[in-house]
Scaffold this motif. Structure first.
Motif, PDB file in Angstrom:
ATOM      1  N   GLU A  33       7.195   9.266   0.014  1.00 31.52           N
ATOM      2  CA  GLU A  33       6.563  10.544   0.347  1.00 31.52           C
ATOM      3  C   GLU A  33       5.062  10.346   0.505  1.00 31.52           C
ATOM      4  O   GLU A  33       4.397   9.776  -0.362  1.00 31.52           O
ATOM      5  N   VAL A  34       4.526  10.803   1.614  1.00 35.54           N
ATOM      6  CA  VAL A  34       3.098  10.662   1.876  1.00 35.54           C
ATOM      7  C   VAL A  34       2.324  11.620   0.975  1.00 35.54           C
ATOM      8  O   VAL A  34       2.612  12.818   0.917  1.00 35.54           O
ATOM      9  N   THR A  35       1.346  11.085   0.258  1.00 35.61           N
ATOM     10  CA  THR A  35       0.477  11.927  -0.565  1.00 35.61           C
ATOM     11  C   THR A  35      -0.912  12.058   0.031  1.00 35.61           C
ATOM     12  O   THR A  35      -1.632  13.004  -0.292  1.00 35.61           O
ATOM     13  N   LYS A  36      -1.282  11.125   0.905  1.00 40.48           N
ATOM     14  CA  LYS A  36      -2.577  11.218   1.589  1.00 40.48           C
ATOM     15  C   LYS A  36      -2.541  10.322   2.822  1.00 40.48           C
ATOM     16  O   LYS A  36      -2.015   9.211   2.766  1.00 40.48           O
ATOM     17  N   ILE A  37      -3.119  10.837   3.892  1.00 39.28           N
ATOM     18  CA  ILE A  37      -3.220  10.028   5.106  1.00 39.28           C
ATOM     19  C   ILE A  37      -4.422  10.487   5.907  1.00 39.28           C
ATOM     20  O   ILE A  37      -4.703  11.688   5.998  1.00 39.28           O
ATOM     21  N   ASP A  38      -5.172   9.534   6.436  1.00 40.80           N
ATOM     22  CA  ASP A  38      -6.273   9.851   7.343  1.00 40.80           C
ATOM     23  C   ASP A  38      -6.374   8.741   8.371  1.00 40.80           C
ATOM     24  O   ASP A  38      -5.456   7.929   8.505  1.00 40.80           O
ATOM     25  N   ASP A  39      -7.473   8.683   9.091  1.00 43.72           N
ATOM     26  CA  ASP A  39      -7.602   7.690  10.157  1.00 43.72           C
ATOM     27  C   ASP A  39      -7.696   6.261   9.631  1.00 43.72           C
ATOM     28  O   ASP A  39      -7.514   5.309  10.388  1.00 43.72           O
ATOM     29  N   PHE A  40      -7.972   6.122   8.339  1.00 44.05           N
ATOM     30  CA  PHE A  40      -8.226   4.778   7.804  1.00 44.05           C
ATOM     31  C   PHE A  40      -7.185   4.319   6.780  1.00 44.05           C
ATOM     32  O   PHE A  40      -6.857   3.138   6.722  1.00 44.05           O
ATOM     33  N   ASP A  41      -6.679   5.235   5.978  1.00 44.15           N
ATOM     34  CA  ASP A  41      -5.815   4.846   4.875  1.00 44.15           C
ATOM     35  C   ASP A  41      -4.553   5.702   4.829  1.00 44.15           C
ATOM     36  O   ASP A  41      -4.513   6.804   5.384  1.00 44.15           O
ATOM     37  N   ILE A  42      -3.551   5.171   4.141  1.00 40.11           N
ATOM     38  CA  ILE A  42      -2.334   5.940   3.868  1.00 40.11           C
ATOM     39  C   ILE A  42      -1.907   5.648   2.443  1.00 40.11           C
ATOM     40  O   ILE A  42      -1.990   4.504   1.970  1.00 40.11           O
ATOM     41  N   VAL A  43      -1.485   6.696   1.746  1.00 41.10           N
ATOM     42  CA  VAL A  43      -0.992   6.574   0.379  1.00 41.10           C
ATOM     43  C   VAL A  43       0.366   7.250   0.323  1.00 41.10           C
ATOM     44  O   VAL A  43       0.539   8.344   0.873  1.00 41.10           O
ATOM     45  N   LEU A  44       1.331   6.602  -0.309  1.00 39.89           N
ATOM     46  CA  LEU A  44       2.635   7.246  -0.485  1.00 39.89           C
ATOM     47  C   LEU A  44       3.196   6.926  -1.856  1.00 39.89           C
ATOM     48  O   LEU A  44       2.765   5.990  -2.531  1.00 39.89           O
TER      49      LEU A  44
ATOM     50  N   HIS B 222       1.600   3.698  -3.681  1.00 36.32           N
ATOM     51  CA  HIS B 222       1.151   2.565  -2.872  1.00 36.32           C
ATOM     52  C   HIS B 222       0.037   3.035  -1.941  1.00 36.32           C
ATOM     53  O   HIS B 222       0.071   4.165  -1.443  1.00 36.32           O
ATOM     54  N   ALA B 223      -0.928   2.157  -1.704  1.00 33.22           N
ATOM     55  CA  ALA B 223      -2.048   2.493  -0.808  1.00 33.22           C
ATOM     56  C   ALA B 223      -2.356   1.311   0.098  1.00 33.22           C
ATOM     57  O   ALA B 223      -2.343   0.156  -0.342  1.00 33.22           O
ATOM     58  N   TRP B 224      -2.625   1.590   1.365  1.00 31.69           N
ATOM     59  CA  TRP B 224      -2.955   0.563   2.346  1.00 31.69           C
ATOM     60  C   TRP B 224      -4.066   1.051   3.271  1.00 31.69           C
ATOM     61  O   TRP B 224      -4.252   2.259   3.458  1.00 31.69           O
ATOM     62  N   ARG B 225      -4.739   0.098   3.878  1.00 32.44           N
ATOM     63  CA  ARG B 225      -5.549   0.379   5.047  1.00 32.44           C
ATOM     64  C   ARG B 225      -4.600   0.459   6.231  1.00 32.44           C
ATOM     65  O   ARG B 225      -3.725  -0.385   6.392  1.00 32.44           O
ATOM     66  N   GLN B 226      -4.742   1.481   7.067  1.00 36.29           N
ATOM     67  CA  GLN B 226      -3.818   1.645   8.191  1.00 36.29           C
ATOM     68  C   GLN B 226      -3.887   0.463   9.158  1.00 36.29           C
ATOM     69  O   GLN B 226      -2.900   0.136   9.814  1.00 36.29           O
ATOM     70  N   SER B 227      -5.049  -0.166   9.242  1.00 36.69           N
ATOM     71  CA  SER B 227      -5.188  -1.297  10.160  1.00 36.69           C
ATOM     72  C   SER B 227      -4.384  -2.519   9.703  1.00 36.69           C
ATOM     73  O   SER B 227      -4.158  -3.441  10.492  1.00 36.69           O
TER      74      SER B 227
END
Length: 309
Positions: free
Chosen positions: A249-260, A268-273
């Motif tokens: 489940e996505v808890t945060k997402i923007d142009d740079f990062d995603i957290v689920l 879990h957290a990542w840089r989208q790139s």
């Protein structure tokens, strides 16, 4: 004291509204990116499970508690003590008879100035400063004294004026009283049968919906359904990275990062790139529906759903 800048209040309201709108677009209001931005990532981008946050008030709760919403906004903006509603009600006809000809029926100005910006009013709480001012008047500027009205009536006028400031500055007091039930219920039922029954049923998930929600909320929810309290409506994501694939489940997402958060509750957290992300939004149909829905169809649909009780 009510000393404050209305321009600052207006700006603060805008920022507050923007922040709330962004929160509604997020599935979880917790900011998991704080740790991620500081590099506190565990192998594979995993984070330790987080404690459950306190339940967030839903739009339904906000609609059902306007007094609490108004009080929260007043405290946030520092508007001071609340006006005395009963005194303001008594003061309304006195103001209308003695003051409205110059200052307008809602004190926002006429041939005389707008009183909502008056320092005499904004420096006052319950008439302790404004009543003496009204007694003396400003004859040199064309404002007569009103001592003949008596302290009680002048105090009621001050509460009426404070209420006008409250209604102007406190967004939490706003209530939409427009009549939305002006459509054709029969046409709305036909539209519902044609468009909505693939997912909804008037005798199933929407049973009694007309009794549970105001027409205004019915209209809002058909375009922006709530996610709070509805796990099946949360945005899901599949993230493929160097350490494998993670779904959750996505808890945060923007142009740079995603957290689920995965099914085990691990964040879990990542840089989208650095990863490949595939999103699935259960409310995607409703988001597109907002662009397809015509005004008449919306009015008919709301009128029909209000009869489902």
């Amino acid at each position: 004291m009510r000393r404050f800048s209305l321009s600052i209040a207006t700006g603060a309201l805008f920022v507050t509204g923007l922040a709330l709108a962004q929160q509604r677009q997020q599935v979880d209001p917790n900011d998991d990116m704080g740790a991620a931005a500081q590099g506190e990532r565990r192998p594979g981008g995993a984070q330790p499970p987080r404690a459950a946050s306190a339940p967030q008030p839903s739009a339904r709760q906000g609609a059902a508690a306007p007094a609490a919403r108004a009080e929260a906004t007043r405290a946030f903006l520092g508007l001071g003590v609340a006006p005395d509603a009963e005194a303001a009600k008594r003061g309304a006809p006195v103001f209308a008879q003695n003051c409205a000809a110059c200052h307008g029926p809602d004190a926002r100005g006429g041939i005389g100035p707008n009183l909502l910006y008056s320092s005499q009013l904004l420096d006052d709480d319950h008439g302790e400063k404004l009543v003496p001012f009204l007694k003396a008047g400003r004859p040199e500027k064309g404002m007569p004294p009103f001592a003949q009205l008596g302290d009680a009536a002048l105090t009621d006028i001050t509460e009426f004026l404070h209420l006008q400031v409250e209604n102007y500055a406190n967004r939490g007091t706003y209530q939409n009283v427009n009549n939305l039930l002006v459509g054709d219920a029969k046409a709305g039922a036909a539209y519902f049968a044609k468009t909505c029954t693939a997912c909804h049923s008037a005798t199933g998930d929407l049973k009694g919906v007309g009794a549970r929600f105001r027409p205004l909320d019915l209209q809002r929810y058909m375009i922006f359904p709530e996610r709070d309290g509805h796990p099946s409506r949360m945005i899901q994501a599949t993230v493929v990275g160097r350490d494998g694939t993670v779904e959750g489940e996505v808890t945060k997402i923007d142009d740079f990062d995603i957290v689920l958060r995965d099914k085990a509750g691990v964040v879990h957290a990542w840089r989208q790139s650095d990863v490949k992300v595939t999103l699935k939004d259960p409310l995607e149909w409703h988001k597109n529906f907002a662009y397809r829905l015509k005004d008449k169809d919306m009015t008919d649909l709301v009128t029909y759903l209000s009869t489902v009780k």
